[in-house]
Design an enzyme around this catalytic site. Structure first.
Site, PDB file in Angstrom:
ATOM      1  N   ASP A  10       0.846  -1.190   0.000  1.00 46.41           N
ATOM      2  CA  ASP A  10       0.000   0.000   0.000  1.00 46.41           C
ATOM      3  C   ASP A  10       0.882   1.240   0.000  1.00 46.41           C
ATOM      4  O   ASP A  10       1.659   1.469   0.936  1.00 46.41           O
ATOM      5  CB  ASP A  10      -0.909   0.018   1.226  1.00 46.41           C
ATOM      6  CG  ASP A  10      -1.984  -1.052   1.156  1.00 46.41           C
ATOM      7  OD1 ASP A  10      -2.356  -1.454   0.040  1.00 46.41           O
ATOM      8  OD2 ASP A  10      -2.451  -1.494   2.228  1.00 46.41           O
ATOM      9  N   ASP A 129     -13.543  -3.852  -2.082  1.00 48.71           N
ATOM     10  CA  ASP A 129     -13.346  -3.808  -0.638  1.00 48.71           C
ATOM     11  C   ASP A 129     -14.718  -3.896   0.017  1.00 48.71           C
ATOM     12  O   ASP A 129     -15.584  -3.043  -0.246  1.00 48.71           O
ATOM     13  CB  ASP A 129     -12.650  -2.514  -0.219  1.00 48.71           C
ATOM     14  CG  ASP A 129     -11.314  -2.329  -0.914  1.00 48.71           C
ATOM     15  OD1 ASP A 129     -10.612  -3.334  -1.125  1.00 48.71           O
ATOM     16  OD2 ASP A 129     -10.971  -1.175  -1.254  1.00 48.71           O
TER      17      ASP A 129
END
Length: 255
Positions: A10, A129
């Site tokens: 990330d 997500d």
């Protein structure tokens, strides 16, 4: 079928970070250094998600992707803020092999068709997500979040998966926000439902912890790959150690 272990990096303000439930971020290291480390450790692919790309300067991201791709020899998937075919072109020019779409596919389903026509579906990873909810009668469902898990799209997961099935996607990257970073094991209930519903390659993410939890996931039909972050970033296990354990329990990997 040969399975894949994929470290997830990330990217946040030029650093690799990791959090819990998409919050409480900690610094992991320099993007190029971290990517090179996992390349040498035996990762099958890398996924880099720029979690602030929708509001950040993309030129800076392109620079990082170019540097990373020049240092690794494994396939690279890049996501974050990708909205157009021009973004695809720029990222491919930087060395990306596949592109992950998240928020943009919820706002414009036609981009999937455009990408398939221009580049082929093999280069597209549809990333969702999700977070679990319970209704008053204790019926549960999963909603999809966008903008790095910050905004509830109010789309039900299975409604969107039906659209994906009708349009046709290359791969699905499914992340449980509830499990993200907890190392408590994957959401087996969710993953079993998805695997029986959608007949495409599925990459699971969110909750990777002890070795038995990883093994249980790969025993599920249609689960092609596993995205790992916390258990690798914290040096709890190496990629080789995980692969060796899973291989000795009947899961095929490339070493």
């Amino acid at each position: 079928m040969i399975k894949r272990l994929i470290p997830c990096l990330d990217l946040f303000n030029g650093r690799i970070i990791k959090g819990i439930n998409f919050n409480n971020l900690i610094d992991v290291g320099d993007p190029v250094d971290v990517a090179s480390y996992y390349n040498d450790e035996g990762a099958d692919e890398l996924v880099i998600l720029d979690i602030t790309a929708s509001i950040e300067n993309k030129t800076q991201v392109f620079s990082y992707i170019s540097k990373i791709s020049s240092k690794i020899s494994i396939p690279l998937t890049v996501g974050g803020g990708v909205k157009s075919l021009n973004d695809f072109k720029n990222l491919f020019n930087c060395g990306a092999d596949k592109i992950s779409l998240n928020s943009s596919i919820l706002e414009n389903f036609d981009i999937i068709k455009d990408v398939k026509y221009k580049y082929g579906k093999q280069c597209l990873v549809a990333a969702l997500d999700v977070k679990k909810y319970y209704s008053k009668n204790n019926f549960y469902y999963w909603n999809i979040y966008k903008k790095s898990g910050k905004i509830n799209s109010n789309f039900n997961l299975f409604d969107i998966l039906l659209k994906f099935y009708n349009i046709g996607i290359g791969e699905l990257l499914l992340t449980s926000i509830d499990k993200d970073g907890t190392k408590s094991g994957y959401d087996l209930q969710l993953i079993n439902k998805i695997a029986s519903f959608l007949k495409v390659n599925i990459i699971v993410s969110g909750g990777g912890g002890d070795l038995l939890s990883l093994l249980n996931i790969f025993k599920i039909k249609n689960i092609d790959a596993m995205l790992l972050a916390s258990v690798l970033h914290n040096k709890k296990y190496t990629i080789f150690f995980i692969k060796n354990f899973l291989f000795n329990n009947g899961i095929l990997f490339k070493f």
